[in-house]
Scaffold this active site. Structure first.
Site, short mmCIF file in Angstrom:
data_model
loop_
_atom_site.label_atom_id
_atom_site.label_comp_id
_atom_site.label_asym_id
_atom_site.label_seq_id
_atom_site.Cartn_x
_atom_site.Cartn_y
_atom_site.Cartn_z
CB CYS A 4 -9.67 -1.95 3.79
SG CYS A 4 -10.10 -3.69 3.46
CD GLU A 45 -6.24 0.10 2.17
OE1 GLU A 45 -6.88 -0.29 1.18
OE2 GLU A 45 -5.69 -0.68 2.98
NE ARG A 63 -3.65 -2.38 0.04
CZ ARG A 63 -3.25 -3.52 -0.54
NH1 ARG A 63 -2.10 -3.56 -1.21
NH2 ARG A 63 -4.00 -4.60 -0.48
#
Length: 301
Positions: A210, A293, A162
């Site tokens: 998420c 996130e 990520r």
């Protein structure tokens, strides 16, 4: 760099996100060329780039920085030449997956069910258990904050979980190196990935996917994982008793604890407060810090 007379800026523009809540942009620009993007950087070097709002929450007070949308041509063009695929930063990622699968090119099907635009997906190295977008990247065109243009290789991206090494550069185009394959099994794999997600995620509800990245444990946690292991944030949130927790019109999904769902009447501050609350509960219970996130724009970012 001179400002361009052709660039128009909209005042007090709404920002649509998948949460369906939050404030708008004081100024919104839709550049149609590199030169117009450079003009935007002249106006506000701290500008923010808007994709399709899939991983974004805007504070109720809105965002003061210039917001730049790449949802216009040429940023939505897709070129296919053999195994070479070039997509503009504004291309819808699900659309790209369907397009390349239809012509028999493999390498992106593991991203089925991942929302957003190509540019946004590259910035955060989007993916999941079935793969990450950086796995299929050949190179990425970017515009730095000083207006210079560069072409970065896959190695230059520095992609990890990520994250990338892009910093504050603006992604404009991405070239993928894919593999020829029969379209039928590609479509079947995409359907399989979607089926897994539909069983475990509230995909029909208003959320941004998420909320938190999966953390790496600093110590062993019984029933969760060993030190050095990356574990699901949803598992920690579930064990901390966060499922169903509600603040205002926002609540933690009963299906997946790493999803926050915005109900009718919810405010952005409800979701921000809820993200803070569940992160605190995990920290208190397991001494684990959860990093967001979901990107938040505004004073409470």
């Amino acid at each position: 760099m001179p400002l361009l007379d052709t660039l128009s800026i909209q005042a007090d523009a709404p920002i649509e996100t998948w949460f369906g809540i939050g404030g708008g942009a004081r100024r919104l620009a839709r550049p149609r060329s590199i030169d117009e993007l450079r003009a935007c950087l002249d106006i506000d070097p701290a500008l923010v780039v808007l994709g399709d709002g899939a991983n974004l929450l805007v504070d109720d007070t809105g965002v003061e920085d210039l917001v730049v949308s790449l949802q216009t041509e040429p940023w939505r063009d897709v070129e296919i030449d053999g195994k070479r695929v070039v997509a503009g930063a504004g291309v819808d990622l699900p659309r790209l997956l369907v397009t390349v699968a239809r012509v028999g090119l493999a390498g992106l099907e593991g991203l089925a069910g991942v929302p957003g635009t190509v540019g946004g997906a590259i910035r955060m190295n989007a993916g999941g258990r079935f793969g990450e977008i950086s796995d299929a990247v050949s190179n990425v065109e970017i515009v730095a904050r000083d207006g210079s243009v560069a072409l970065l290789s896959r190695e230059d991206l520095g992609a990890t979980y990520r994250r990338t090494a892009l910093g504050d550069a603006v992604v404009t185009r991405v070239e993928f190196a894919l593999t020829p394959e029969d379209p039928a099994p590609l479509r079947a794999r995409m359907l399989d990935v979607m089926a897994v997600k539909k069983r475990s995620q509230p995909m029909a509800e208003r959320s941004a996917g998420c909320c938190f990245k999966n953390p790496v444990l600093a110590r062993d946690i019984d029933g969760v994982g060993a030190a050095g292991q990356r574990v699901p944030a949803g598992l920690l949130l579930d064990r901390a008793g966060c499922k169903g927790l509600r603040i205002g019109g926002s609540s933690v999904s009963l299906r997946h604890a790493n999803f926050i769902v915005a109900r009718p009447g919810s405010l952005a501050r409800d979701t921000i407060d809820l993200m803070d609350e569940v992160a605190c509960r995990v920290a208190e219970r397991f001494d684990v810090r959860l990093d967001r996130e979901v990107v938040v724009w505004g004073p409470r970012a």
